[in-house]
Write a protein that holds these residues in place. Structure first.
Motif, PDB file in Angstrom:
ATOM      1  N   ASN A 137      -4.878  -4.327 -10.518  1.00  0.00           N
ATOM      2  CA  ASN A 137      -3.470  -4.579 -10.819  1.00  0.00           C
ATOM      3  C   ASN A 137      -2.638  -4.681  -9.542  1.00  0.00           C
ATOM      4  OD1 ASN A 137      -4.047  -4.367 -13.625  1.00  0.00           O
ATOM      5  ND2 ASN A 137      -4.009  -2.143 -13.423  1.00  0.00           N
ATOM      6  N   ILE A 138      -1.549  -5.468  -9.616  1.00  0.00           N
ATOM      7  CA  ILE A 138      -0.757  -5.803  -8.428  1.00  0.00           C
ATOM      8  C   ILE A 138       0.723  -5.621  -8.735  1.00  0.00           C
ATOM      9  CG2 ILE A 138      -0.260  -7.581  -6.689  1.00  0.00           C
ATOM     10  CD1 ILE A 138      -2.849  -8.999  -7.784  1.00  0.00           C
ATOM     11  N   LEU A 139       1.460  -5.041  -7.784  1.00  0.00           N
ATOM     12  CA  LEU A 139       2.911  -4.986  -7.842  1.00  0.00           C
ATOM     13  C   LEU A 139       3.472  -5.881  -6.741  1.00  0.00           C
ATOM     14  CD1 LEU A 139       5.647  -3.616  -8.772  1.00  0.00           C
ATOM     15  CD2 LEU A 139       5.293  -2.061  -6.844  1.00  0.00           C
ATOM     16  N   LEU A 140       4.416  -6.746  -7.099  1.00  0.00           N
ATOM     17  CA  LEU A 140       5.051  -7.658  -6.145  1.00  0.00           C
ATOM     18  C   LEU A 140       6.556  -7.459  -6.211  1.00  0.00           C
ATOM     19  CD1 LEU A 140       5.155 -10.051  -4.188  1.00  0.00           C
ATOM     20  CD2 LEU A 140       4.939 -11.587  -6.149  1.00  0.00           C
ATOM     21  N   ALA A 141       7.172  -7.082  -5.082  1.00  0.00           N
ATOM     22  CA  ALA A 141       8.612  -6.802  -5.037  1.00  0.00           C
ATOM     23  C   ALA A 141       9.223  -7.501  -3.838  1.00  0.00           C
ATOM     24  CB  ALA A 141       8.873  -5.298  -4.961  1.00  0.00           C
ATOM     25  N   GLU A 427       6.598   4.720 -13.469  1.00  0.00           N
ATOM     26  CA  GLU A 427       5.903   5.218 -12.289  1.00  0.00           C
ATOM     27  C   GLU A 427       4.394   5.178 -12.491  1.00  0.00           C
ATOM     28  OE1 GLU A 427       7.539   9.053 -11.559  1.00  0.00           O
ATOM     29  OE2 GLU A 427       9.401   8.277 -10.686  1.00  0.00           O
ATOM     30  N   GLY A 428       3.950   5.321 -13.760  1.00  0.00           N
ATOM     31  CA  GLY A 428       2.519   5.199 -14.033  1.00  0.00           C
ATOM     32  C   GLY A 428       2.003   3.791 -13.782  1.00  0.00           C
ATOM     33  N   LEU A 429       2.818   2.775 -14.104  1.00  0.00           N
ATOM     34  CA  LEU A 429       2.419   1.397 -13.805  1.00  0.00           C
ATOM     35  C   LEU A 429       2.257   1.200 -12.303  1.00  0.00           C
ATOM     36  CD1 LEU A 429       4.704  -0.672 -16.228  1.00  0.00           C
ATOM     37  CD2 LEU A 429       2.308  -0.071 -16.534  1.00  0.00           C
ATOM     38  N   LEU A 430       3.159   1.795 -11.513  1.00  0.00           N
ATOM     39  CA  LEU A 430       3.050   1.683 -10.064  1.00  0.00           C
ATOM     40  C   LEU A 430       1.795   2.385  -9.555  1.00  0.00           C
ATOM     41  CD1 LEU A 430       4.162   0.963  -7.266  1.00  0.00           C
ATOM     42  CD2 LEU A 430       5.534   3.047  -7.366  1.00  0.00           C
ATOM     43  N   SER A 434      -3.429  -0.876  -7.366  1.00  0.00           N
ATOM     44  CA  SER A 434      -4.065  -0.627  -6.067  1.00  0.00           C
ATOM     45  C   SER A 434      -3.524  -1.546  -4.983  1.00  0.00           C
ATOM     46  CB  SER A 434      -5.584  -0.801  -6.175  1.00  0.00           C
ATOM     47  OG  SER A 434      -6.160   0.246  -6.919  1.00  0.00           O
ATOM     48  N   THR A 435      -2.847  -2.629  -5.384  1.00  0.00           N
ATOM     49  CA  THR A 435      -2.275  -3.576  -4.416  1.00  0.00           C
ATOM     50  C   THR A 435      -0.768  -3.612  -4.597  1.00  0.00           C
ATOM     51  OG1 THR A 435      -4.280  -4.936  -4.501  1.00  0.00           O
ATOM     52  CG2 THR A 435      -2.295  -5.943  -3.577  1.00  0.00           C
ATOM     53  N   ARG A 436      -0.035  -3.399  -3.488  1.00  0.00           N
ATOM     54  CA  ARG A 436       1.426  -3.498  -3.503  1.00  0.00           C
ATOM     55  C   ARG A 436       1.836  -4.525  -2.446  1.00  0.00           C
ATOM     56  NH1 ARG A 436       1.556   2.394  -3.820  1.00  0.00           N
ATOM     57  NH2 ARG A 436       0.727   2.923  -5.870  1.00  0.00           N
ATOM     58  N   GLN A 445      17.748   0.118   0.113  1.00  0.00           N
ATOM     59  CA  GLN A 445      16.597   0.276  -0.769  1.00  0.00           C
ATOM     60  C   GLN A 445      15.385   0.858  -0.051  1.00  0.00           C
ATOM     61  OE1 GLN A 445      16.708  -0.386  -4.103  1.00  0.00           O
ATOM     62  NE2 GLN A 445      18.878  -0.849  -3.811  1.00  0.00           N
ATOM     63  N   LEU A 446      15.464   1.007   1.265  1.00  0.00           N
ATOM     64  CA  LEU A 446      14.297   1.442   2.027  1.00  0.00           C
ATOM     65  C   LEU A 446      13.900   2.872   1.685  1.00  0.00           C
ATOM     66  CD1 LEU A 446      14.966  -0.105   5.550  1.00  0.00           C
ATOM     67  CD2 LEU A 446      13.371  -0.877   3.795  1.00  0.00           C
ATOM     68  N   ALA A 447      14.872   3.736   1.436  1.00  0.00           N
ATOM     69  CA  ALA A 447      14.543   5.133   1.125  1.00  0.00           C
ATOM     70  C   ALA A 447      13.753   5.225  -0.175  1.00  0.00           C
ATOM     71  CB  ALA A 447      15.821   5.958   1.043  1.00  0.00           C
ATOM     72  N   ALA A 448      14.220   4.500  -1.224  1.00  0.00           N
ATOM     73  CA  ALA A 448      13.502   4.525  -2.504  1.00  0.00           C
ATOM     74  C   ALA A 448      12.125   3.890  -2.370  1.00  0.00           C
ATOM     75  CB  ALA A 448      14.318   3.805  -3.571  1.00  0.00           C
ATOM     76  N   ALA A 449      12.037   2.781  -1.613  1.00  0.00           N
ATOM     77  CA  ALA A 449      10.748   2.122  -1.427  1.00  0.00           C
ATOM     78  C   ALA A 449       9.772   3.017  -0.679  1.00  0.00           C
ATOM     79  CB  ALA A 449      10.943   0.803  -0.680  1.00  0.00           C
ATOM     80  N   SER A 450      10.247   3.675   0.362  1.00  0.00           N
ATOM     81  CA  SER A 450       9.367   4.553   1.137  1.00  0.00           C
ATOM     82  C   SER A 450       8.893   5.731   0.303  1.00  0.00           C
ATOM     83  CB  SER A 450      10.101   5.050   2.387  1.00  0.00           C
ATOM     84  OG  SER A 450      10.474   3.972   3.219  1.00  0.00           O
ATOM     85  N   SER A 451       9.785   6.253  -0.541  1.00  0.00           N
ATOM     86  CA  SER A 451       9.416   7.394  -1.378  1.00  0.00           C
ATOM     87  C   SER A 451       8.385   7.012  -2.437  1.00  0.00           C
ATOM     88  CB  SER A 451      10.666   7.968  -2.040  1.00  0.00           C
ATOM     89  OG  SER A 451      10.347   8.998  -2.943  1.00  0.00           O
ATOM     90  N   LEU A 452       8.573   5.871  -3.081  1.00  0.00           N
ATOM     91  CA  LEU A 452       7.665   5.464  -4.152  1.00  0.00           C
ATOM     92  C   LEU A 452       6.324   4.993  -3.620  1.00  0.00           C
ATOM     93  CD1 LEU A 452      10.169   3.557  -6.467  1.00  0.00           C
ATOM     94  CD2 LEU A 452       9.025   5.705  -6.984  1.00  0.00           C
TER      95      LEU A 452
END
Length: 502
Positions: A137-141, A427-430, A434-436, A445-452
């Motif tokens: 599975n892949i997340l693309l943002a 958060e379970g989907l994230l 295995s690929t982001r 948005q960098l703080a939220a991205a770094s945390s997640l």
């Protein structure tokens, strides 16, 4: 010999005549003071004046031009042995530069910016070969205009050349229609006034090796899951136990009627039984009337699919048949959700996903990509997140690579408050990706991205400065900065800025 006696200067008062003049007296006093100073400093060690200029210890041994003569090591006579280290050690000292890449197997994406080499990616070939790569599975943002849609479409087009099939269960902007047409695939456009019809209660073909009884139970479970998802989306709450019972009874009643007449059950028939208390109670065998009262909200919820803003799309027999041999299938829902309310879009996407499961559940259909474009629009709907989670969990068994496309990582936080069911599902989907792939994010948005994502400071800084077509690929804990390269024909097909350029 007697010990030496140190020399000592002495001074005695000088005789000054009583009738001397003032000048003579002043001179005598000056001589007396000079004699006393000499006597006082007689025993002090002799000091040398500090030379001016640079400290001798800090002066260069050789001139700036270097050591003269043959010992100067000039002319290439100095040779040092080569230093060897593993890529794991080198990557700690030189992030990105020493990464070994993912190999030459897979879909060509573009250029690894730091390694100056081709970058290829294929989730199916990496599974089982790369440590930590546990799912395809892949997340693309990425923010608007940075090329995330282009890389998603490029992955789909190039995957077809590897024998993969592409499914797009929700195309809210209609951008995948031209891609499907160019690939020789199929597009189904749904919306008010359009001729397309999909019956989400269609029974998929029974897979080989599955008994008739087991398959009937599986089809019933899927239909109940669909009806529950539709009802929860409209009611915006969980169903009560009596409501679940009403759905069970209504479905069994409609299916029995349809099988007796040789037809397929429809959503309109389910809504009719739920809105008929006498028929519902008679089917259950309890004349108390409590079940009919409990099913009132359900009847009105499903009525929207028949007589509401979704009328004419999912309340009749399907006008199209699924072609398992088509390289691509997309559901165009661009006619829905344009007024700011995503409920109609989510309901349509739920029905389309259920109809498409007939192909996804076939174990002999090969490996497939399922692309959820503009997935941020469905993050607030728990019922659809539950269906997506089920598909994410079964991706390995079904041979599916799910690709979820969002704008910001904070979109995942809009699914609900901390600790809520929606937030946990998002958060379970994230976690199950295995690929982001992260394209440029805004500074806030960098703080939220770094945390997640658990990004390092170097990665967060790189993400904030990425240019168009360039993204951070995090694959099973390994990081790459990749420049996506497009073929001229792809650039023409994927251009989403055509209207902006006139």
């Amino acid at each position: 010999m007697p010990p030496s006696i140190p020399t000592r200067a002495t001074a005695s008062p000088l005789f000054v005549p009583a009738k001397s003049d003032r000048h003579t007296s002043r001179t005598a006093r000056a001589h007396l003071a000079s004699a006393r100073d000499q006597a006082r400093n007689a025993n002090r060690p002799e000091t040398r004046a500090t030379p001016s200029g640079l400290d001798p210890d800090l002066r260069a041994t050789y001139p700036a031009a270097g050591r003269p003569g043959p010992a100067s090591a000039r002319g290439g006579s100095l040779k040092l042995p080569a230093h060897r280290m593993t890529t794991a050690t080198a990557s700690g000292a030189y992030p990105f530069l020493a990464e070994g890449g993912l190999g030459a197997q897979g879909i060509y994406i573009g250029r690894d910016v730091h390694a100056e080499a081709a970058f290829c990616y294929d989730p199916f070939s990496l599974y089982g070969r790369l440590d930590g790569f546990t799912n395809p599975n892949i997340l693309l943002a990425g923010v608007i205009g940075m090329g995330k849609s282009a890389v998603a479409k490029s992955l789909a087009v190039r995957a077809v050349a590897f024998g993969y099939k592409i499914y797009v269960p929700c195309d809210p902007k209609g951008e995948w229609t031209v891609v499907a047409r160019e690939l020789g695939g199929q597009t189904i456009a749904l919306g008010p006034g359009l001729p397309g019809r999909l019956n989400p209660l269609d029974a998929p073909a029974r897979p080989s090796g599955t008994s008739e009884e087991d398959w009937r139970g599986e089809v019933r479970k899927r239909r109940l899951l669909l009806l529950g998802s539709l009802a929860k989306t409209v009611l915006r709450r969980e169903l009560h136990p009596m409501e679940h019972t009403a759905l069970d009874v209504a479905l069994d009643e409609v299916v029995a009627h349809a099988e007796a007449g040789g037809s397929t059950p429809l959503l309109g028939q389910i809504a009719h039984v739920l809105g008929s208390p006498d028929q519902l109670d008679a089917a259950l065998g309890e004349p108390s009337g409590r079940l009919g009262t409990a099913a009132e909200d359900l009847a009105h919820a499903l009525r929207r699919m028949v007589h509401g803003d979704l009328a004419g799309m999912f309340d009749a027999e399907s006008t199209v048949a699924f072609d398992p041999g088509a390289p691509m299938l997309s559901i165009d829902l661009s006619r829905l959700g344009g007024a700011g309310d995503d409920t109609a879009l989510v309901l349509a996407m739920t029905c389309a996903s259920a109809w498409m499961e007939s192909a996804l559940a076939d174990p002999d259909a090969g490996r497939r990509w399922v692309i959820y474009d503009e997935a941020w629009r469905v993050m607030r709907h728990v019922a659809l997140l539950e269906r997506m989670q089920s598909q994410w969990k079964l991706s390995r068994g079904l041979g599916i690579a799910n690709l979820m496309v969002i704008h910001r990582l904070s979109d995942l936080l809009t699914a609900g408050d901390a600790g809520s069911r929606g937030r946990a599902l998002a958060e379970g989907l994230l976690t199950d990706c295995s690929t982001r792939i992260i394209y440029r994010q805004e500074a806030d948005q960098l703080a939220a991205a770094s945390s997640l994502l658990g990004m390092t400071g170097v990665e967060a800084q790189a993400v904030s400065a990425l240019t168009k077509g360039r993204g951070l690929w995090k694959v099973a804990g390994r990081s790459f900065i990749t420049q996506h390269l497009l073929h001229p024909r792809e650039r023409e097909l994927f251009d989403t800025d055509a209207r902006m350029h006139g």
